[in-house]
Design an enzyme around this catalytic site. Sequence first.
Site, short mmCIF file in Angstrom:
data_model
loop_
_atom_site.label_atom_id
_atom_site.label_comp_id
_atom_site.label_asym_id
_atom_site.label_seq_id
_atom_site.Cartn_x
_atom_site.Cartn_y
_atom_site.Cartn_z
N CYS A 144 0.85 -1.17 0.00
CA CYS A 144 0.00 0.00 0.00
C CYS A 144 0.89 1.23 0.00
O CYS A 144 1.47 1.60 1.01
CB CYS A 144 -0.92 0.00 1.21
SG CYS A 144 -2.05 1.41 1.21
N GLU A 153 -3.57 0.35 -6.64
CA GLU A 153 -2.49 -0.55 -7.07
C GLU A 153 -2.30 -0.32 -8.56
O GLU A 153 -3.25 0.03 -9.26
CB GLU A 153 -2.85 -2.03 -6.83
CG GLU A 153 -3.08 -2.41 -5.36
CD GLU A 153 -1.82 -2.42 -4.52
OE1 GLU A 153 -0.73 -2.12 -5.04
OE2 GLU A 153 -1.94 -2.73 -3.31
#
Length: 250
Positions: free
Chosen positions: A2, A108
């Site tokens: 992340c 992502e």
Amino acid sequence: MCGRYAYLPTADPTELIEQFSIHGDPPDVTPRYNVAPTDPVTVVHTNRELQQTAAVFRWGLIPSWSKPEAARRSGHINARAETLAEKPAFRRLLLKRRCLVLASGFYEWQHGSSRRERMPYYFSPAADSPLTAGGYAGTGVVAFAGLYDRWYPPDGDRIDSCTIITTSPNGLVAPLHDRMPVMLAPDAIELWLDREMADPMLLTSVLAPAAEGALTTRRVSQAVNSVANDGPGSQAPAEEWNQGGLDLGP
DNA sequence: CCAGACGTTGTT
DNA sequence: GTCTGG
DNA sequence: CCAGACGTTGTT
DNA sequence: GTCTGG
């Protein structure tokens, strides 16, 4: 992993305060489409009076023992859930300094052969997600599991900083990356913020991937690639930010 | 004992 | 702060 | 995480 | 390629 996320709470913090049992000052609800390492981020932790309070920490953990030159770097933006209890840098924090990092979803990137082909996808709670159980789907916010620490510069104010814990991906995230942030289910939040709790086994047991079906994803504008773009209000038009594309559904 | 490190990620 | 290596 | 920078010398 | 800044 992340390395970039969004924080898009509703303007009225009332339900957010209820969702995370926040005492004292209300949390900052300024929308952030593009939160990057070193940014100030909204967190919840339990203070000395054992009350859950909202605060703003720097994203990128600066351990309390860091030297000034190291503290100027971005710090540890992620910590692996699987090894938290063993790593010297994190073990003490797992027992003493846990927090929630408030977020609406995370990004992502799907990599191509060139920089032009870094395509961002946004992952956020699905309708009826267990992550927003209890009637909190409307706040637009869930809790990443985090750790924090306090660093005192030789001269100047204390810097509170935090890191986001990662785990293996669920089925939706796996095609893009082999890590994802831990998103705490509502019934795990109380345990995570309980300062009396110091059992590493119990604590790490809640650090699981989001349930299958808990998240949905869509392609978003490459405007998010640059940290200078913080959403529709800055440079990327809303329709472009939300542009559809590939279906990554299960 | 002291000194020195302490992290994650992706890519090849 | 706490662990590892020497 | 991605984007962007990455250097020295001497001369103007 | 690799580091720094955000």
